[in-house]
Design an enzyme around this catalytic site. Structure first.
Site, short mmCIF file in Angstrom:
data_model
loop_
_atom_site.label_atom_id
_atom_site.label_comp_id
_atom_site.label_asym_id
_atom_site.label_seq_id
_atom_site.Cartn_x
_atom_site.Cartn_y
_atom_site.Cartn_z
N GLU A 119 0.85 -1.18 0.00
CA GLU A 119 0.00 0.00 0.00
C GLU A 119 0.89 1.24 0.00
O GLU A 119 1.79 1.38 0.83
CB GLU A 119 -0.91 0.01 1.23
CG GLU A 119 -1.62 1.32 1.50
CD GLU A 119 -2.46 1.81 0.33
OE1 GLU A 119 -2.26 2.97 -0.09
OE2 GLU A 119 -3.31 1.02 -0.14
N SER A 135 -7.81 8.50 -2.62
CA SER A 135 -7.24 8.51 -1.27
C SER A 135 -6.05 7.58 -1.26
O SER A 135 -5.98 6.63 -2.05
CB SER A 135 -8.27 8.07 -0.23
OG SER A 135 -8.71 6.75 -0.48
N ASN A 146 -4.07 5.49 1.53
CA ASN A 146 -3.98 5.02 2.91
C ASN A 146 -4.32 3.54 2.94
O ASN A 146 -4.92 3.02 1.99
CB ASN A 146 -4.95 5.78 3.81
CG ASN A 146 -6.38 5.71 3.29
OD1 ASN A 146 -6.78 6.57 2.49
ND2 ASN A 146 -7.14 4.73 3.71
N MET A 149 -10.28 3.86 -0.26
CA MET A 149 -11.50 4.64 -0.08
C MET A 149 -12.45 4.00 0.93
O MET A 149 -13.35 4.65 1.45
CB MET A 149 -12.19 4.83 -1.42
CG MET A 149 -13.16 5.99 -1.46
SD MET A 149 -12.35 7.61 -1.32
CE MET A 149 -11.72 7.81 -2.99
N THR A 188 -19.40 5.67 2.25
CA THR A 188 -20.70 5.67 2.91
C THR A 188 -21.19 4.26 3.22
O THR A 188 -22.18 4.09 3.92
CB THR A 188 -21.77 6.35 2.04
OG1 THR A 188 -21.93 5.60 0.83
CG2 THR A 188 -21.39 7.79 1.72
N VAL A 237 4.45 0.64 -5.32
CA VAL A 237 4.80 -0.23 -6.44
C VAL A 237 4.86 0.62 -7.70
O VAL A 237 3.90 1.32 -8.04
CB VAL A 237 3.78 -1.37 -6.59
CG1 VAL A 237 4.07 -2.17 -7.87
CG2 VAL A 237 3.83 -2.29 -5.38
N HIS A 284 -17.06 7.01 -7.92
CA HIS A 284 -17.41 5.66 -8.37
C HIS A 284 -16.88 5.38 -9.78
O HIS A 284 -17.58 4.81 -10.60
CB HIS A 284 -18.93 5.48 -8.37
CG HIS A 284 -19.55 5.55 -7.02
ND1 HIS A 284 -20.93 5.66 -6.82
CD2 HIS A 284 -19.01 5.52 -5.77
CE1 HIS A 284 -21.19 5.69 -5.53
NE2 HIS A 284 -20.05 5.61 -4.87
N ASN A 291 -13.18 -1.13 -8.93
CA ASN A 291 -14.33 -0.65 -9.71
C ASN A 291 -14.03 -0.56 -11.20
O ASN A 291 -14.94 -0.66 -12.03
CB ASN A 291 -14.78 0.72 -9.19
CG ASN A 291 -15.31 0.67 -7.78
OD1 ASN A 291 -15.66 -0.40 -7.27
ND2 ASN A 291 -15.37 1.81 -7.13
N THR A 330 -19.02 -0.88 -5.11
CA THR A 330 -18.07 -1.66 -4.31
C THR A 330 -18.47 -3.11 -4.17
O THR A 330 -17.63 -4.01 -4.27
CB THR A 330 -17.89 -1.02 -2.92
OG1 THR A 330 -17.42 0.32 -3.07
CG2 THR A 330 -16.89 -1.80 -2.08
#
Length: 513
Positions: A40, A117, A119, A123, A128, A233, A441, A475, A487
């Site tokens: 990551e 994002s 981390n 996402m 949500t 990577v 999305h 996605n 998702t």
């Protein structure tokens, strides 16, 4: 001390979002002897790694986690809700960062607020949690096992429909909405509770699913699995025309290593997965093409007859959706090609007025996501002579709405007012269309297909055409025009790919050296 990367593994996974995590989970369950390394690029911002930031009770700690997820955008001003972009300012939501302003090709509509994002958890640390199943033309017709895969994805994500059963006015919202929506719709297409990746603990607290839930104990207790954060990577390695491993840079020490792998899964997101393939010389004609977003139309109402006089102390919302919120679902149909996400109280995409008492749950934000008219000309492309902040070929977006897209958006504007007025009194003069890219999305850029005909990047098992051992996830793999939150579908497709890898490992797939 930073952990040393392994010299070789069976499977290297690039990206720690829900789809990459689904590969790790299924492989841990079906191929427990396989060695798995997950890389990551971003930091670990929550505990356990990959957990949703809404589960962080302290507001300051939650805000810190969001800032750490914002990569090159950290420190920029953000918006608390997508409705705030009405001001015309180009800002991202907390936990995300925008593509550079020069990302769009002149002459098109572009995606001015396309965001990402960086981390652990991707996402899914900020989403949500909506997990509706696709319907009608959203479904992937060439996958006979899609429903079973979706059920497995619901297991991995921890999907429920009862977390908000105690919400005030939830039944009333569904009753009023159903009176104007359901009509001739079949039973499965009628107004319902939104399936959500969230559950309520015994003490009443809500727990939102992130990649930590997808990974589960089976992965965390797998001694042959390792997660490496802040590990970028930069290339998928090949030998003899098939996957051979990855080249990864430790963003803390600056050291670069090659890690051999029998299989490589690229699950970086719908913009960065094709970017990494491009940088690695994997460039099928369909790569980056058929990029599609879901244009959002939003509207807000206040439930008729609801009073704030009965509001009890302590009812004010805390992190994310409060215990007095509810989420209702209006499924996509081919006759009405948009998906409705109807949210109460602080979940509303429209800022709540504070000039009078508001009963918990009485402010309702309606959002319609519109399916895109797919076009090969809508795409993300990459510059070999210009690098982004990660040192990879810089992305540039070509994107535009078709006449059909604009007609669907206009229909959604008309319907959302009709549906909103059935629930309560409007808080806005008219619906608002959010800037393109707001949905987060993005799909289609590594799309799946039934055959290698130049219109897809990968086959039904998510393996890239012509490059054995390289799989794509996320996605971007979804090949259909969808309006529903993607998702659940992308995790379902990851399950299929992971099963294929597990099967090959069991049959003795070629080893990387």
């Amino acid at each position: 001390m930073r952990p040393r990367y392994p010299d070789a593994v069976d499977v290297a996974i690039v990206g720690s979002g829900p789809s990459g995590s689904a590969y790790a989970r299924i492989l841990s369950e079906l191929a427990p002897d396989a060695t798995i390394a997950m890389f990551e690029a971003g930091p670990t911002v929550s505990s356990p790694p990959g957990a949703h930031v809404k589960n962080i009770a302290d507001p300051a700690a939650r805000a810190h986690a969001q800032r750490r997820s914002e990569g090159p955008g950290a420190g920029a001003e953000t918006v608390d809700s997508p409705g705030e972009v009405k001001s015309g300012e180009r800002r991202a939501r907390p936990g995300t960062f925008l593509l550079p302003e020069g990302d769009a090709v002149a002459g098109g509509d572009g995606m001015p607020v396309a965001a990402m994002s960086t981390n652990v958890g991707g996402m899914s640390a900020h989403w949500t949690g909506a997990c509706p199943r696709p319907g009608g033309s959203e479904r992937i017709a060439f996958l006979d096992d899609l429903d079973e895969l979706l059920s497995e994805a619901e297991r991995l994500l921890g999907v429920t429909t009862d977390a908000f059963d105690g919400s005030p006015f939830g039944d009333l919202v569904r009753e009023r909405l159903g009176a104007v929506v359901d009509g001739a719709r079949s039973e499965g297409d009628r107004v319902a509770r939104m399936p959500l990746a969230v559950h309520r603990r015994d003490d009443g607290a809500l727990v939102w699913s992130g990649s930590d839930v997808v990974l589960g104990d089976a992965t965390r207790e797998n001694s042959r699995f390792a997660l490496y954060d802040e590990s970028l990577v930069t290339r998928v390695l090949q030998r003899g025309g098939r996957a051979a491993g990855v080249r990864v840079t430790d963003r803390v020490t600056g050291e670069t290593s090659d890690v051999a792998a029998r299989f490589v899964v690229v699950a970086a997101d719908a913009l960065r997965t094709p970017q990494l393939l491009w940088a690695s010389g994997v460039r099928p004609d369909a790569l980056g093409r058929c990029l599609n977003d879901q244009t959002q139309v939003v509207f807000a109402v206040r439930i008729r007859g609801a009073s704030g006089a009965d509001r009890a102390d302590g009812d004010a919302p805390a992190a994310g959706l409060s215990a007095t919120s509810g989420v209702t679902w209006v499924p996509f149909t081919d006759d009405e090609p948009f998906h409705g996400q109807i949210m109460q109280l602080d979940a509303s995409p429209i800022p709540v007025a504070e000039d009078d008492p508001i009963a918990p749950g009485s402010v309702v934000g309606l959002g319609l996501f519109c399916a895109k008219d797919l076009s090969r000309d809508d795409r993300v492309e990459f510059a070999d002579d210009r690098a982004d902040d990660a040192g990879l070929p810089a992305p540039r977006i070509r994107y535009g709405l078709t006449p059909r897209d604009r007609a669907v958006i206009e229909r959604a504007r008309e319907q959302i007012v009709r549906w909103g007025r059935a629930i309560g009194e409007p808080l806005d003069d008219s619906p608002f269309v959010l800037p393109l890219g707001s949905s987060l999305h993005y799909q289609g850029t590594t799309r799946m297909g039934p055959s290698d005909d130049g219109e897809s990047v990968c086959g039904p098992d998510s393996e890239v055409w012509g490059v054995p051992g390289v799989f794509v996830a996320g996605n971007g793999v979804i090949p259909t025009a969808t309006a529903c939150n993607p998702t659940l579908t992308s995790v379902a497709l990851a399950v299929r790919g992971a099963r294929e890898i597990a099967d090959r490992l069991g049959r003795g797939a070629p080893r990387s050296t």
